[in-house]
Design a protein around this motif. Sequence first.
Motif, short mmCIF file in Angstrom:
data_model
loop_
_atom_site.label_atom_id
_atom_site.label_comp_id
_atom_site.label_asym_id
_atom_site.label_seq_id
_atom_site.Cartn_x
_atom_site.Cartn_y
_atom_site.Cartn_z
N SER A 177 -3.87 7.37 17.14
CA SER A 177 -4.63 8.41 17.82
C SER A 177 -5.04 9.46 16.80
O SER A 177 -4.53 9.49 15.68
CB SER A 177 -3.81 9.05 18.94
N LEU A 228 1.72 10.23 9.75
CA LEU A 228 0.46 10.97 9.64
C LEU A 228 -0.36 10.36 8.52
O LEU A 228 0.17 10.04 7.44
CB LEU A 228 0.73 12.44 9.34
N SER A 282 -10.38 17.55 9.40
CA SER A 282 -9.28 17.93 8.49
C SER A 282 -9.78 18.48 7.16
O SER A 282 -9.00 18.64 6.24
CB SER A 282 -8.41 16.70 8.20
N GLN A 318 -7.52 13.27 10.53
CA GLN A 318 -6.12 12.88 10.37
C GLN A 318 -5.70 12.07 11.58
O GLN A 318 -6.01 12.42 12.72
CB GLN A 318 -5.22 14.10 10.20
N TYR A 319 -4.98 10.96 11.33
CA TYR A 319 -4.54 10.07 12.40
C TYR A 319 -3.02 10.15 12.56
O TYR A 319 -2.28 10.47 11.62
CB TYR A 319 -4.91 8.62 12.10
N ARG A 320 -2.57 9.78 13.76
CA ARG A 320 -1.15 9.66 14.06
C ARG A 320 -0.87 8.20 14.42
O ARG A 320 -1.50 7.64 15.33
CB ARG A 320 -0.77 10.57 15.22
N PHE A 365 -4.96 12.93 15.18
CA PHE A 365 -4.04 14.06 15.07
C PHE A 365 -4.83 15.35 14.86
O PHE A 365 -4.54 16.37 15.48
CB PHE A 365 -3.08 13.83 13.91
N GLN A 366 -5.82 15.32 13.98
CA GLN A 366 -6.68 16.47 13.74
C GLN A 366 -8.12 15.95 13.61
O GLN A 366 -8.42 15.18 12.69
CB GLN A 366 -6.26 17.20 12.46
#
Length: 401
Positions: free
Chosen positions: A126, A106, A132, A115-117, A128-129
Amino acid sequence: MPPATRPPAVSRRSLLAGGLAAGGLWATTTRAAAVDGLAQPATVISSPPRQWGPDAPISPLPDPDILVLDPGFGNLAYANANIRLAWRGGGWLEGPAWNSEGRFLLLSDTIRAVQYRYLWENGAISIFQPYSYNSNGNIFDNEGRLVSCEHGLRRVVRREHDGSCRVLADSYGGAPLNSPNDLAVHPDGSIWFTDPGYGDTIVEGHPDAPGGPANRNGVERWALDGEVVTQFGGHRRQEDHVFRVDPATGEVRAILTQKQLADPNGIAFSPDGKIVYVISAGPGPGQDGHGGDLHIHAGDVVGSELRNLRPFADMMLNGHQLIADGMRVDVFGNLWCGAGGPLGLCGVVVYNPQGRMIGRIRLPRGVSNLTFGGPKRDMLFMCAGDALFTLQVNTQGAAPS
């Protein structure tokens, strides 16, 4: 470094970005490299500089930008691994945290408030949020729940297993927090976090109310979707602290004040939780004076108290004061710390538990934060501006990370 020698007009971000602005050292190293031409292996200080990415030339082994300063680091570095540019495309990457169950990293993009994954299997990125609230530090706690520091809403939140969001801290002493920055989980389950004022700006979070220390002229306004959010009107920067959130009662208690440790930033625990490390960083927005001493400090954790606060490392290298930001500890108790500074010095520095610098990882820019991840927790992830670098190492991060 004496306060008089610090350039007051340079921001903490530009100092941390490091290499590209370090004209003096760059000129020296390029002249030296020109003598030997391309006889020496390409590094971040060679001319032409080292190339990065999937189309870059094959790098030599051992990697010339992994520097062993003490035999102890030779056991931690893996000689058959190169530093790798894993991804580039963020704004300002921060708060890397490894999720063991989901096998992903994360990342916070503090400036873009996303937020990235990063997936372990294929390196795919991708979202994530999608919003944020300018999150910075993240960590997965002892139960696998995500805990995040949000600059924009000036709070620390935890994502529960059922998907709900619980606010762990958003005020102290009747006043809103500044901009929670970094955090660490103690073995007893308590959350310790730093609360400097670096996010009290329109770029990284939530500016002070008009007339507040970080918005003295009152020209910045908090807005979301074009609307001024009036409930934030009374938020003003207060004194910086290091806080502890009790795992049983949820009580938010000050562990250190600004007078005890100025401008706290990165924080980490020793593997057994008996020592806490805290970075004293430079001045934040609206702060008079020179800020912290730019050193890493250590303190003994006794129950819920911190005692015997003391200097641990001064972050000096070759006569230059490096800018420490985020850090993590491996299972042997070594401290891996992101560092900004001149090109050739910035990247990551590693200290053994006695405070001796034993190794370095040279990067083309400063590292804001880092963590260990991968199925074995033996991959070092390093956030550097808009880029994510990785390095296979011969140690493991102390969980949770």
